[in-house]
Design a protein around this motif. Structure first.
Motif, PDB file in Angstrom:
ATOM      1  N   GLN A 140       0.817  11.749   4.827  1.00  0.00           N
ATOM      2  CA  GLN A 140       1.344  12.945   4.205  1.00  0.00           C
ATOM      3  C   GLN A 140       2.854  12.839   4.015  1.00  0.00           C
ATOM      4  N   ARG A 141       3.521  12.238   4.994  1.00  0.00           N
ATOM      5  CA  ARG A 141       4.977  12.059   4.886  1.00  0.00           C
ATOM      6  C   ARG A 141       5.318  11.149   3.711  1.00  0.00           C
ATOM      7  N   LEU A 142       4.566  10.068   3.589  1.00  0.00           N
ATOM      8  CA  LEU A 142       4.806   9.130   2.497  1.00  0.00           C
ATOM      9  C   LEU A 142       4.499   9.780   1.147  1.00  0.00           C
ATOM     10  N   ALA A 143       3.418  10.542   1.092  1.00  0.00           N
ATOM     11  CA  ALA A 143       3.027  11.190  -0.164  1.00  0.00           C
ATOM     12  C   ALA A 143       4.059  12.221  -0.601  1.00  0.00           C
ATOM     13  N   ALA A 144       4.777  12.787   0.369  1.00  0.00           N
ATOM     14  CA  ALA A 144       5.792  13.790   0.048  1.00  0.00           C
ATOM     15  C   ALA A 144       7.130  13.158  -0.340  1.00  0.00           C
ATOM     16  N   GLY A 145       7.153  11.825  -0.446  1.00  0.00           N
ATOM     17  CA  GLY A 145       8.372  11.140  -0.863  1.00  0.00           C
ATOM     18  C   GLY A 145       9.176  10.550   0.264  1.00  0.00           C
ATOM     19  N   GLU A 186       1.463   9.033  -6.472  1.00  0.00           N
ATOM     20  CA  GLU A 186       1.832  10.438  -6.315  1.00  0.00           C
ATOM     21  C   GLU A 186       2.824  10.869  -7.397  1.00  0.00           C
ATOM     22  N   ARG A 187       3.762   9.990  -7.721  1.00  0.00           N
ATOM     23  CA  ARG A 187       4.719  10.327  -8.795  1.00  0.00           C
ATOM     24  C   ARG A 187       3.991  10.487 -10.116  1.00  0.00           C
ATOM     25  N   ARG A 188       3.057   9.583 -10.385  1.00  0.00           N
ATOM     26  CA  ARG A 188       2.316   9.641 -11.647  1.00  0.00           C
ATOM     27  C   ARG A 188       1.470  10.913 -11.708  1.00  0.00           C
ATOM     28  N   GLU A 237      -4.635  14.211 -15.613  1.00  0.00           N
ATOM     29  CA  GLU A 237      -4.289  14.569 -14.232  1.00  0.00           C
ATOM     30  C   GLU A 237      -5.370  14.149 -13.240  1.00  0.00           C
ATOM     31  N   SER A 238      -6.638  14.370 -13.580  1.00  0.00           N
ATOM     32  CA  SER A 238      -7.717  14.073 -12.639  1.00  0.00           C
ATOM     33  C   SER A 238      -7.764  12.586 -12.300  1.00  0.00           C
ATOM     34  N   GLY A 239      -7.554  11.726 -13.334  1.00  0.00           N
ATOM     35  CA  GLY A 239      -7.542  10.286 -13.081  1.00  0.00           C
ATOM     36  C   GLY A 239      -6.391   9.890 -12.194  1.00  0.00           C
ATOM     37  N   ALA A 240      -5.214  10.492 -12.423  1.00  0.00           N
ATOM     38  CA  ALA A 240      -4.045  10.187 -11.604  1.00  0.00           C
ATOM     39  C   ALA A 240      -4.255  10.632 -10.160  1.00  0.00           C
ATOM     40  N   ARG A 241      -4.879  11.793  -9.980  1.00  0.00           N
ATOM     41  CA  ARG A 241      -5.157  12.271  -8.627  1.00  0.00           C
ATOM     42  C   ARG A 241      -6.160  11.371  -7.910  1.00  0.00           C
ATOM     43  N   ALA A 242      -7.114  10.838  -8.658  1.00  0.00           N
ATOM     44  CA  ALA A 242      -8.096   9.933  -8.061  1.00  0.00           C
ATOM     45  C   ALA A 242      -7.419   8.656  -7.559  1.00  0.00           C
ATOM     46  N   ALA A 279       0.826  -1.203   0.000  1.00  0.00           N
ATOM     47  CA  ALA A 279       0.000   0.000   0.000  1.00  0.00           C
ATOM     48  C   ALA A 279       0.868   1.264   0.000  1.00  0.00           C
ATOM     49  N   GLN A 280       1.990   1.231   0.723  1.00  0.00           N
ATOM     50  CA  GLN A 280       2.895   2.378   0.729  1.00  0.00           C
ATOM     51  C   GLN A 280       3.518   2.591  -0.664  1.00  0.00           C
ATOM     52  N   ALA A 281       3.912   1.478  -1.296  1.00  0.00           N
ATOM     53  CA  ALA A 281       4.499   1.575  -2.637  1.00  0.00           C
ATOM     54  C   ALA A 281       3.483   2.088  -3.640  1.00  0.00           C
ATOM     55  N   ASP A 282       2.231   1.663  -3.500  1.00  0.00           N
ATOM     56  CA  ASP A 282       1.175   2.119  -4.405  1.00  0.00           C
ATOM     57  C   ASP A 282       0.949   3.620  -4.267  1.00  0.00           C
ATOM     58  N   LEU A 283       1.011   4.124  -3.035  1.00  0.00           N
ATOM     59  CA  LEU A 283       0.838   5.564  -2.842  1.00  0.00           C
ATOM     60  C   LEU A 283       1.988   6.347  -3.467  1.00  0.00           C
ATOM     61  N   ALA A 284       3.203   5.878  -3.244  1.00  0.00           N
ATOM     62  CA  ALA A 284       4.361   6.575  -3.814  1.00  0.00           C
ATOM     63  C   ALA A 284       4.280   6.617  -5.342  1.00  0.00           C
ATOM     64  N   GLN A 285       3.897   5.488  -5.948  1.00  0.00           N
ATOM     65  CA  GLN A 285       3.787   5.428  -7.400  1.00  0.00           C
ATOM     66  C   GLN A 285       2.666   6.339  -7.903  1.00  0.00           C
TER      67      GLN A 285
END
Length: 220
Positions: free
Chosen positions: A128-133, A91-93, A103-108, A83-89
């Motif tokens: 939030q920490r994970l989303a920020a990299g 957010e990068r996308r 963009e909207s699909g990627a944000r979803a 789940a952490q890896a999925d969030l990082a990927q």
């Protein structure tokens, strides 16, 4: 059977009054009955993971006092790592596709990844920490849902646990129940809201104030 004449009544100074029923007086002697101290079920909670895994270590033990939200155990979970890896990927996308029709699909997808972690019990600050990299965590922190004392530990480090399996029982001991064994004949003198005084054998000189919260049926 003894029959008295009117003159005898007057001589003996006997007064006759109709019998009335009333609750026990707060200032009277009241009832003195045995009781059993029990946990208030509304102030007891379980620490349990929302995903399966292996208990890596425990940060608390039976008898410890813990605060609400305090970390008490650490769980290794392959699902949490994914789940952490999925969030990082995601957010990068979303960053790469910013300003494009996609963009909207990627944000979803990124929001869905955040919700998945939140459902596992991950705090918003950690998400939030994970989303920020930030670097992914090796273990998922299990937190006490309420402030109180650890009453029981259900697992040891290294144990495999499923989602919902109990790890600790936490109880708030600031308020407890005392279940009194009231004789049936005395039940009419007891009412909800009535004040009570509790004595404990371990502390014979101390008295604790309480009140009758509910009357429940007798158990076999």
């Amino acid at each position: 059977f003894v029959a008295l004449s009117a003159a005898a009544y007057e001589t003996a100074q006997i007064a006759v009054k109709a019998v009335e029923s009333s609750a026990a007086s707060a200032t009277g002697e009241g009832l003195d009955v045995p009781g059993q101290v029990e946990l208030d079920p509304r102030r007891v909670s379980l620490v349990s993971p929302r995903t399966g895994g292996r208990i890596e270590r425990l940060s608390a033990a039976e008898g410890d006092r813990v605060g609400s939200g305090e970390v008490v155990a650490h769980l290794y979970s392959a699902e949490y790592l994914t789940a952490q890896a999925d969030l990082a990927q995601a957010e990068r996308r979303a960053g790469v596709l910013a300003g494009t029709p996609d963009e909207s699909g990627a944000r979803a997808l990124a929001q869905a990844a955040r919700r998945r972690l939140r459902l596992m019990g991950v705090t918003d600050a950690e998400i939030q920490r994970l989303a920020a990299g930030g670097e992914p965590s090796a273990t998922l922190a299990l937190r006490a849902p309420i402030a109180g004392s650890i009453m029981e530990a259900h697992v040891l480090p290294g144990a495999a646990v499923e989602a919902g399996a109990p790890v600790f029982t936490v109880a708030d001991l600031s308020v407890v129940d005392v279940v009194a064994d009231v004789p049936e004949a005395a039940l009419p003198t007891v009412r909800v809201g009535q004040q009570a005084t509790i004595g404990i054998a371990a502390y014979p000189t101390m008295r604790f104030a309480g009140d009758v919260e509910r009357l429940r049926d007798a158990r076999d």
